[in-house]
Scaffold this motif. Structure first.
Motif, PDB file in Angstrom:
ATOM      1  N   ASP A  91       0.817  -1.224   0.000  1.00 22.53           N
ATOM      2  CA  ASP A  91       0.000   0.000   0.000  1.00 22.53           C
ATOM      3  C   ASP A  91       0.842   1.262   0.000  1.00 22.53           C
ATOM      4  N   ARG A  92       2.106   1.165   0.424  1.00 19.17           N
ATOM      5  CA  ARG A  92       2.992   2.337   0.461  1.00 19.17           C
ATOM      6  C   ARG A  92       3.778   2.486  -0.840  1.00 19.17           C
ATOM      7  N   LEU A  93       3.404   1.694  -1.872  1.00 20.88           N
ATOM      8  CA  LEU A  93       4.019   1.728  -3.202  1.00 20.88           C
ATOM      9  C   LEU A  93       5.479   1.273  -3.180  1.00 20.88           C
ATOM     10  N   THR A  94       5.828   0.459  -2.185  1.00 25.45           N
ATOM     11  CA  THR A  94       7.156  -0.169  -2.175  1.00 25.45           C
ATOM     12  C   THR A  94       7.074  -1.422  -3.045  1.00 25.45           C
ATOM     13  N   VAL A  95       7.970  -1.510  -4.001  1.00 24.53           N
ATOM     14  CA  VAL A  95       7.951  -2.620  -4.972  1.00 24.53           C
ATOM     15  C   VAL A  95       9.115  -3.564  -4.694  1.00 24.53           C
ATOM     16  N   ARG A  96       8.820  -4.856  -4.683  1.00 25.05           N
ATOM     17  CA  ARG A  96       9.864  -5.863  -4.520  1.00 25.05           C
ATOM     18  C   ARG A  96       9.947  -6.699  -5.795  1.00 25.05           C
ATOM     19  N   LEU A  97      11.168  -6.815  -6.335  1.00 29.83           N
ATOM     20  CA  LEU A  97      11.417  -7.591  -7.543  1.00 29.83           C
ATOM     21  C   LEU A  97      12.366  -8.733  -7.186  1.00 29.83           C
ATOM     22  N   GLN A  98      11.944  -9.970  -7.429  1.00 32.86           N
ATOM     23  CA  GLN A  98      12.748 -11.152  -7.113  1.00 32.86           C
ATOM     24  C   GLN A  98      12.909 -12.024  -8.348  1.00 32.86           C
ATOM     25  N   CYS A  99      14.131 -12.487  -8.567  1.00 29.14           N
ATOM     26  CA  CYS A  99      14.406 -13.382  -9.693  1.00 29.14           C
ATOM     27  C   CYS A  99      15.646 -14.194  -9.333  1.00 29.14           C
ATOM     28  N   GLY A 100      15.479 -15.488  -9.157  1.00 23.89           N
ATOM     29  CA  GLY A 100      16.594 -16.308  -8.696  1.00 23.89           C
ATOM     30  C   GLY A 100      17.061 -15.803  -7.343  1.00 23.89           C
ATOM     31  N   ASP A 101      18.359 -15.531  -7.213  1.00 24.34           N
ATOM     32  CA  ASP A 101      18.902 -15.008  -5.962  1.00 24.34           C
ATOM     33  C   ASP A 101      18.900 -13.482  -5.919  1.00 24.34           C
ATOM     34  N   ALA A 102      18.495 -12.831  -7.026  1.00 24.36           N
ATOM     35  CA  ALA A 102      18.475 -11.359  -7.080  1.00 24.36           C
ATOM     36  C   ALA A 102      17.206 -10.842  -6.406  1.00 24.36           C
ATOM     37  N   ASP A 103      17.372  -9.766  -5.623  1.00 26.25           N
ATOM     38  CA  ASP A 103      16.243  -9.221  -4.848  1.00 26.25           C
ATOM     39  C   ASP A 103      16.401  -7.700  -4.785  1.00 26.25           C
ATOM     40  N   PHE A 104      15.403  -6.967  -5.308  1.00 24.37           N
ATOM     41  CA  PHE A 104      15.453  -5.504  -5.305  1.00 24.37           C
ATOM     42  C   PHE A 104      14.207  -4.929  -4.638  1.00 24.37           C
ATOM     43  N   ASN A 105      14.375  -3.810  -3.927  1.00 20.52           N
ATOM     44  CA  ASN A 105      13.258  -3.043  -3.382  1.00 20.52           C
ATOM     45  C   ASN A 105      13.380  -1.600  -3.874  1.00 20.52           C
ATOM     46  N   ILE A 106      12.354  -1.120  -4.574  1.00 19.15           N
ATOM     47  CA  ILE A 106      12.366   0.257  -5.084  1.00 19.15           C
ATOM     48  C   ILE A 106      11.008   0.898  -4.809  1.00 19.15           C
ATOM     49  N   MET A 107      10.968   2.221  -4.933  1.00 23.12           N
ATOM     50  CA  MET A 107       9.720   2.954  -4.682  1.00 23.12           C
ATOM     51  C   MET A 107       9.005   3.280  -6.003  1.00 23.12           C
TER      52      MET A 107
END
Length: 370
Positions: A91-107
């Motif tokens: 709800d706070r528009l925090t986006v999590r992107l996961q692929c294999g062992d890669a993990d990103f958090n962006i707004m």
């Protein structure tokens, strides 16, 4: 919002739609891509002039919509391993992107900040094979004007009539015309001018395939549909050149040249020409040959290209790039060059078959030789 999809599909959608994203905008959302998840995922880019949206297959578990910075999102997707990507946001528009062992958090940004892409009323439409549309754009786009003083000429004219589709580009120095028959036209015959920048994107989106692309004309906008991708652009208004009366066809001189050999000859004599040291290519059309030469402070160059026909010793000068591009984009192994005088335009057409292309190049006035 939550969905998962193949990395290749998401990367392709991001690459295509990012071409319509504003590099800098007073509206931050326009520097991003709009992602909307429902039964499928739609990715959109829009710069208030041209909009591109595409649909990709994904497993959507939570619908929703938000905007992500196009450059950052694209960089992340491109660097991820070739695997399934899981996309989730809160709800706070925090986006999590996961692929294999890669993990990103962006707004992200709110989708409410993103302007709506224009709706195109279905007034007139036509269908054409993707590879045909692609070649028609490629073989005329080089002659589109970059001079903003005549905005209508910064695009290509599309005419849909009884003879099929005709695409015309002009920039004041050369003119390019391509024609193709059409199987079906809906709503009657129509015409419009599409911006060159939008056509450049359509050329990239179209594949070298027989699948059809659809063109729909609205009151102010044009919609191009290619597979799962749509491009919407604003029509250019104004009076386009009356190209039919601009092309001289009763030319007394005509020679036939091998397209590739003539390009090579022009390329050779162009070696002494540069941006700083400009010079026309001097062409002397004689019996069964054309003598090409150029002279600048860099030096002098001369070459002979064999042709069929008698040029009557006509001497005429051309901008080397304009003449070479006309020949390079001509979809024929041999071309007929029609000439009149040293100050009249040269007309380049195919030697046989249907006349599906025509290029006209204006000459450069030659100075007396030393």
């Amino acid at each position: 919002m939550k969905f998962s999809c193949e990395k290749a599909l998401l990367q392709s959608a991001v690459t295509v739609t990012s071409r319509a994203v504003s590099q800098k905008s007073s509206i931050p959302a326009l520097e991003g891509l709009l992602l909307r998840a429902g039964e499928t995922v739609t990715v959109s880019g829009y710069n208030m002039q041209t909009g591109i949206r595409t649909i990709l297959s994904a497993d959507v578990t939570e619908p929703g919509a938000l905007v992500l910075n196009a450059r950052l999102f694209g960089d992340i997707i491109r660097r991820m391993p070739d695997d399934m990507i899981t996309f989730s946001s809160d709800d706070r528009l925090t986006v999590r992107l996961q692929c294999g062992d890669a993990d990103f958090n962006i707004m992200g940004l709110s989708a409410a900040d993103y302007p709506d892409l224009p709706e195109v009323e279905d007034e007139y439409s036509v269908s054409i094979q993707q590879k045909t549309l692609r070649s028609m754009i490629e073989e005329t786009l080089f002659a589109v004007s970059t001079n903003e003083s005549r905005p209508v000429h910064t695009g290509s004219l599309f005419e849909i009539g009884e003879n099929g589709l005709t695409v015309v580009s002009v920039d004041g120095f050369r003119l390019a015309i391509r024609k193709e028959p059409l199987e079906r036209v809906n709503g009657g015959y129509f015409s419009f001018v599409a911006p060159g920048s939008a056509l450049n994107e359509i050329e990239k989106i179209c594949g070298d395939v027989e699948d059809t692309a659809a063109i729909t004309l609205g009151k102010r906008h044009i919609l191009f549909e290619v597979g799962e991708t749509q491009l919407i652009c604003r029509r250019l208004e104004g009076d386009f050149l009356d190209y039919k009366s601009a092309v001289p066809r009763k030319n007394p001189i005509s020679v036939v040249a091998d397209t590739k050999e003539l390009i090579q000859s022009i390329d050779r004599v162009s070696v002494v020409i540069s941006e700083k040291l400009k010079s026309p290519v001097r062409c002397l059309f004689d019996k069964d040959r054309v003598v090409l030469s150029a002279k600048t402070a860099n030096g002098e160059a001369k070459d002979v290209c064999r042709v069929a026909g008698d040029g009557g010793e006509l001497e005429i000068g051309f901008n080397n790039r304009y003449l070479m591009e006309a020949l390079r984009y001509a979809p024929a192994d041999t071309v007929k060059i029609e000439l009149n005088t040293g100050v009249s335009p040269a007309v380049i057409v195919p030697t046989e078959g249907e006349e599906n292309f025509l290029y006209m190049v204006l000459p450069v006035r030659l100075k007396a030789q030393d």
